[in-house]
Design a protein around this motif. Structure first.
Motif, mmCIF file in Angstrom:
data_model
loop_
_atom_site.group_PDB
_atom_site.id
_atom_site.type_symbol
_atom_site.label_atom_id
_atom_site.label_comp_id
_atom_site.label_asym_id
_atom_site.label_seq_id
_atom_site.Cartn_x
_atom_site.Cartn_y
_atom_site.Cartn_z
ATOM 1 N N SER A 135 41.038 36.798 50.696
ATOM 2 C CA SER A 135 41.229 37.786 49.629
ATOM 3 C C SER A 135 42.473 38.620 49.922
ATOM 4 O O SER A 135 42.876 38.771 51.079
ATOM 5 N N GLN A 142 42.706 41.766 49.729
ATOM 6 C CA GLN A 142 42.291 42.914 50.547
ATOM 7 C C GLN A 142 42.248 42.543 52.023
ATOM 8 O O GLN A 142 42.773 43.266 52.865
ATOM 9 N N VAL A 178 49.221 42.741 42.833
ATOM 10 C CA VAL A 178 47.774 42.755 42.612
ATOM 11 C C VAL A 178 47.282 44.172 42.382
ATOM 12 O O VAL A 178 46.700 44.481 41.352
ATOM 13 N N GLY A 179 47.537 45.056 43.322
ATOM 14 C CA GLY A 179 47.065 46.427 43.198
ATOM 15 C C GLY A 179 47.679 47.151 42.014
ATOM 16 O O GLY A 179 47.023 47.948 41.354
ATOM 17 N N GLY A 192 46.022 46.210 38.217
ATOM 18 C CA GLY A 192 44.605 46.315 37.914
ATOM 19 C C GLY A 192 43.749 45.150 38.365
ATOM 20 O O GLY A 192 42.580 45.073 38.003
ATOM 21 N N HIS A 193 44.292 44.214 39.133
ATOM 22 C CA HIS A 193 43.481 43.126 39.673
ATOM 23 C C HIS A 193 42.639 43.669 40.827
ATOM 24 O O HIS A 193 43.033 44.600 41.504
ATOM 25 N N ASP A 194 41.516 43.084 41.046
ATOM 26 C CA ASP A 194 40.651 43.514 42.141
ATOM 27 C C ASP A 194 41.077 42.798 43.419
ATOM 28 O O ASP A 194 40.901 41.579 43.544
ATOM 29 N N PRO A 195 41.638 43.525 44.402
ATOM 30 C CA PRO A 195 42.122 42.890 45.630
ATOM 31 C C PRO A 195 41.013 42.285 46.478
ATOM 32 O O PRO A 195 41.285 41.464 47.349
ATOM 33 N N LYS A 196 39.757 42.642 46.201
ATOM 34 C CA LYS A 196 38.647 42.045 46.950
ATOM 35 C C LYS A 196 38.286 40.667 46.409
ATOM 36 O O LYS A 196 37.662 39.871 47.094
ATOM 37 N N ILE A 197 38.682 40.415 45.162
ATOM 38 C CA ILE A 197 38.365 39.137 44.522
ATOM 39 C C ILE A 197 39.599 38.232 44.445
ATOM 40 O O ILE A 197 39.510 37.028 44.663
ATOM 41 N N GLU A 198 40.744 38.819 44.142
ATOM 42 C CA GLU A 198 42.000 38.063 44.021
ATOM 43 C C GLU A 198 42.327 37.387 45.357
ATOM 44 O O GLU A 198 42.202 38.004 46.413
#
Length: 147
Positions: free
Chosen positions: A34, A36, A72-73, A76-82
């Motif tokens: 991920s 994150q 990503v950040g 608005g993408h979710d860095p835990k999922i992307e």
């Protein structure tokens, strides 16, 4: 006065290859990591980029912390999922383990890099060479020639 045999002189003058001193413990990321996790790892290692390898250890690209944060950040993408594979730079500059330190240094200067992945000719990653490695080796060679 230091004397050397012809065999030692040939060994001293032969350019050493990256295989002789590459950092074998280089950490890489997988494409399924991920964003994150990738950012956390880069920060903890105090590095700004990381090679990304597939399950066979072949280099498939590089991720850069600044790109991960911005793309990503910032959107608005979710860095835990992307996943890192979505932000992978596939135009990675690298060198081969049978190349010389001077060749790696030239590539780093041309591309404004502080490290390079080192690959086998089959493009399997074996480690990383850094500018620090190059400076250390150059100092050692100067010291060796003086003594």
């Amino acid at each position: 006065m230091k004397t050397t045999s012809p065999a030692n002189q040939a060994e001293e003058s032969a350019p050493r290859t990256l295989k002789d001193f590459v950092q074998r413990e280089a950490k890489t990321l997988s494409p399924g990591t991920s964003v994150q996790e990738a950012c956390d790892q880069l920060r903890s290692e105090k590095i700004t980029s990381s090679p990304v390898t597939d399950q066979n250890g072949q280099l498939i690209g590089t991720v850069y912390e600044s790109e991960l944060n911005r793309k990503v950040g910032g959107f608005g993408h979710d860095p835990k999922i992307e996943l890192t594979q979505t932000e992978l730079n596939q135009e990675t500059v690298y060198c081969f383990e049978d190349e010389t330190l001077a060749e790696a240094e030239r590539l780093m200067h041309l591309n404004n890099l502080s490290q390079l992945p080192v690959l086998t000719r089959e493009k399997r990653m074996v480690g990383i060479v850094t500018l620090e490695d190059i400076v250390r080796e150059q100092k050692a060679m100067i010291h060796f020639k003086i003594s």
